[in-house]
Scaffold this active site. Structure first.
Site, mmCIF file in Angstrom:
data_model
loop_
_atom_site.group_PDB
_atom_site.id
_atom_site.type_symbol
_atom_site.label_atom_id
_atom_site.label_comp_id
_atom_site.label_asym_id
_atom_site.label_seq_id
_atom_site.Cartn_x
_atom_site.Cartn_y
_atom_site.Cartn_z
ATOM 1 N N LEU A 8 10.764 -2.962 -8.399
ATOM 2 C CA LEU A 8 9.709 -2.641 -9.356
ATOM 3 C C LEU A 8 8.429 -2.296 -8.595
ATOM 4 O O LEU A 8 7.830 -3.146 -7.945
ATOM 5 C CB LEU A 8 9.461 -3.823 -10.292
ATOM 6 C CG LEU A 8 10.696 -4.363 -11.035
ATOM 7 C CD1 LEU A 8 10.313 -5.559 -11.904
ATOM 8 C CD2 LEU A 8 11.337 -3.272 -11.880
ATOM 9 N N GLY A 11 3.431 -0.412 -11.026
ATOM 10 C CA GLY A 11 2.110 -0.866 -11.461
ATOM 11 C C GLY A 11 0.988 -0.270 -10.630
ATOM 12 O O GLY A 11 1.137 -0.025 -9.435
ATOM 13 N N ARG A 15 -6.439 -4.800 -9.864
ATOM 14 C CA ARG A 15 -7.175 -5.922 -9.271
ATOM 15 C C ARG A 15 -7.398 -5.747 -7.763
ATOM 16 O O ARG A 15 -8.217 -6.446 -7.170
ATOM 17 C CB ARG A 15 -6.436 -7.242 -9.543
ATOM 18 C CG ARG A 15 -6.695 -7.784 -10.941
ATOM 19 C CD ARG A 15 -6.010 -9.119 -11.148
ATOM 20 N NE ARG A 15 -4.590 -8.964 -11.390
ATOM 21 C CZ ARG A 15 -3.728 -9.980 -11.453
ATOM 22 N NH1 ARG A 15 -4.139 -11.210 -11.240
ATOM 23 N NH2 ARG A 15 -2.444 -9.759 -11.690
ATOM 24 N N GLN A 72 8.692 5.649 -14.161
ATOM 25 C CA GLN A 72 8.295 4.965 -15.392
ATOM 26 C C GLN A 72 6.949 5.562 -15.804
ATOM 27 O O GLN A 72 5.909 5.181 -15.289
ATOM 28 C CB GLN A 72 8.180 3.457 -15.178
ATOM 29 C CG GLN A 72 7.883 2.679 -16.451
ATOM 30 C CD GLN A 72 7.585 1.208 -16.208
ATOM 31 O OE1 GLN A 72 7.256 0.805 -15.087
ATOM 32 N NE2 GLN A 72 7.694 0.396 -17.248
ATOM 33 N N ASN A 227 -1.556 -9.361 -5.734
ATOM 34 C CA ASN A 227 -2.238 -8.643 -6.807
ATOM 35 C C ASN A 227 -3.704 -8.344 -6.513
ATOM 36 O O ASN A 227 -4.335 -7.587 -7.235
ATOM 37 C CB ASN A 227 -2.147 -9.440 -8.111
ATOM 38 C CG ASN A 227 -0.729 -9.474 -8.651
ATOM 39 O OD1 ASN A 227 -0.079 -8.441 -8.782
ATOM 40 N ND2 ASN A 227 -0.231 -10.661 -8.935
ATOM 41 N N ARG A 332 -5.729 6.961 26.288
ATOM 42 C CA ARG A 332 -5.593 7.719 25.049
ATOM 43 C C ARG A 332 -4.209 8.372 24.983
ATOM 44 O O ARG A 332 -3.456 8.337 25.962
ATOM 45 C CB ARG A 332 -6.720 8.745 24.961
ATOM 46 C CG ARG A 332 -8.100 8.104 24.735
ATOM 47 C CD ARG A 332 -9.230 9.073 24.944
ATOM 48 N NE ARG A 332 -9.093 10.233 24.064
ATOM 49 C CZ ARG A 332 -9.785 11.360 24.227
ATOM 50 N NH1 ARG A 332 -10.644 11.477 25.239
ATOM 51 N NH2 ARG A 332 -9.624 12.364 23.389
ATOM 52 N N TYR A 365 -13.185 9.577 34.310
ATOM 53 C CA TYR A 365 -12.461 10.204 33.201
ATOM 54 C C TYR A 365 -11.406 11.142 33.760
ATOM 55 O O TYR A 365 -11.710 12.040 34.564
ATOM 56 C CB TYR A 365 -13.418 10.999 32.304
ATOM 57 C CG TYR A 365 -12.678 11.839 31.286
ATOM 58 C CD1 TYR A 365 -11.953 11.238 30.253
ATOM 59 C CD2 TYR A 365 -12.666 13.224 31.384
ATOM 60 C CE1 TYR A 365 -11.253 12.007 29.338
ATOM 61 C CE2 TYR A 365 -11.973 14.000 30.469
ATOM 62 C CZ TYR A 365 -11.261 13.385 29.449
ATOM 63 O OH TYR A 365 -10.556 14.137 28.542
#
Length: 456
Positions: A8, A11, A15, A72, A227, A332, A365
């Site tokens: 399910l 929803g 909240r 749904q 929730n 990186r 670098y």
């Protein structure tokens, strides 16, 4: 006996107060619904069906083709959600388990135990329950004097006596699939929420004299549904503790596990030491006998055996055996650091390969470069790889010595055993074994300083 799983996940989750669809909020590197699907996959069911509603496209993007989707369109309750799978499951012989997409802590082991308990007693329905110290908000399990399950009563429909019950519904169920879809025809909206409750199936099956039971889970934390943000933080804390405990059982030392943050798909070899304040994210893999010190943050990093990472950041890169990185270095994406390489403090490496034994000590670098073996790179060296529009590559051969404060302007090739004098800006290729000097010649003006304003 065939197994079917319904998740399910329709929803909206208001909240959460978020633009992100509720079940997509992450818990330790994986969305909540992804955790639930992963647990379901371990059961090897015939079908996994995910009920989607709000944010359906994003859920599908997250889960891909691992599940079958059913929409749904109106959220009219859990019973209505399960009914949407009718065309896929009605009439099928087997056992269906219903899971909540916002319950990321439920384990495959507990679901397997639920299946086994359901099959052992040949029930029409089996409810997964838990004993809650504070049951507020949960549906209560109402039993008769003999201890048999009578019904489930939701919080808003509970009177004072029922509200005092501590055995609660976790929202996970096993059903005889054929009985489930027969019973779904009889549910209605006569409740405080005006919704089709899946829990009403229990009373319907009881009236049909079908066997109904409950299995109490061992670990209440697995029942947690998320929730809001408070529950999300709590679920993350539980999952983090579970992950860290598993690593420690497998031979990893954690100096401060309460402040060590590891995503669920991270792997770590034995006898590696992880200090507090470390974050390991994504698909990071760490070998054996490594040391990762406080403040390090690794994401999708591949760390081989015997590596030391001191308070550094590594993203989408490889560090090979017995190399060391940091402190305060930054690797990186697409960096490949070879065996026994030293990457020192305040060094940044991007999209570069550094071969065995090379040393990059500090304040440097290195971008878009291929470095050979046993190179020494002095402090303050800059690989100048960007002309404002395009990136350019630099190749440096084995055994090169690069003095401090050198600027290497790409595209550039430096041959083996070459020497770059300190303070040079190199714009042309350097042949093997040559020394390159590119700086203004020093000239001393005797007594000139006496004429300067600060001397007056």
């Amino acid at each position: 006996m065939d197994r079917f799983v319904i998740i399910l996940a329709a929803g909206q989750g208001t909240r959460m107060k978020s633009k992100l669809y509720k079940v997509l909020h992450p818990v330790c590197g994986k969305s909540m619904v992804n955790h639930v699907v992963s647990a379901a996959e371990e059961l090897q069911p015939e079908k996994i069906i995910t009920i989607v509603g709000f944010g359906a496209e994003k859920v599908q993007a997250e889960l891909g083709d691992r599940v079958t989707y059913v929409l749904q369109e109106q959220q009219l309750g859990t019973g209505h959600a399960v009914l949407q799978t009718k065309s896929l499951l009605e009439g099928q012989t087997g056992t269906t388990v219903v899971l909540s997409g916002d319950a990321p802590l439920l384990t495959a082991g507990t679901i397997e135990n639920l299946f086994a308990d359901h099959q052992k007693y040949q029930r029409g329905a089996t409810i997964l329950t838990a004993l809650a110290e504070n049951p507020t908000g949960y549906g209560r399990i109402v039993r008769d004097e003999a201890g048999a399950v009578e019904k489930i009563v939701e919080q808003k429909d509970a009177d004072e006596k029922i509200a005092a019950i501590h055995e609660v519904n976790t929202g996970t169920y096993c059903f005889d699939n054929e009985l489930l879809f027969e019973a779904l025809k009889e549910i209605n909206t006569e409740n405080a929420q005006g919704e089709y409750y899946l829990t009403d199936i229990i009373e319907i099956l009881k009236k049909q004299n079908k066997a109904v039971g409950a299995m109490v889970m061992e670990d209440f934390s697995e029942s947690m549904g998320v929730n809001d943000r408070l529950a999300l933080a709590e679920a993350t804390s539980v999952m983090q503790r579970r992950i860290n405990n598993e690593h420690m059982k497998n031979g990893v030392t954690m100096i401060d596990p309460q402040h060590t943050y590891i995503d669920i798909d991270v792997t770590i070899g034995s006898d590696t030491v992880i200090e507090g304040g470390v974050t390991l994210k994504g698909q990071t893999k760490i070998g054996a006998d490594c040391l990762i010190t406080t403040g390090s943050a690794l994401e999708n990093a591949m760390i081989e055996d015997g590596v030391v990472v001191r308070s550094s950041a590594i993203e989408d890169s490889i560090v090979r055996k017995n190399a060391d990185v940091g402190p305060f270095a930054h690797l990186r994406p697409q960096s490949d650091i070879g065996e026994h390489v030293h990457i020192g403090n305040f060094v940044e490496v991007k999209k570069s390969t550094v071969d065995t034994g090379t040393k990059i000590g500090h304040l440097t670098y290195v971008g878009d470069a291929t470095l050979g073996k046993n190179i020494n790179i002095g402090c303050g060296t800059i690989f100048v790889n960007y002309d404002g529009k395009n990136k350019h590559h630099t190749n440096v051969g084995d055994n090169v010595f690069i003095g401090c404060n050198a600027n290497l302007v790409a595209p550039l090739s430096i041959g083996e055993n070459a020497f770059i004098a300190a303070g040079s800006t190199i714009t042309k290729d350097v042949p093997a074994a040559a020394m390159a000097i590119a700086r203004s010649r020093q000239e001393n003006k005797l007594d000139y300083a006496k004429k300067l304003p600060y001397q007056q």
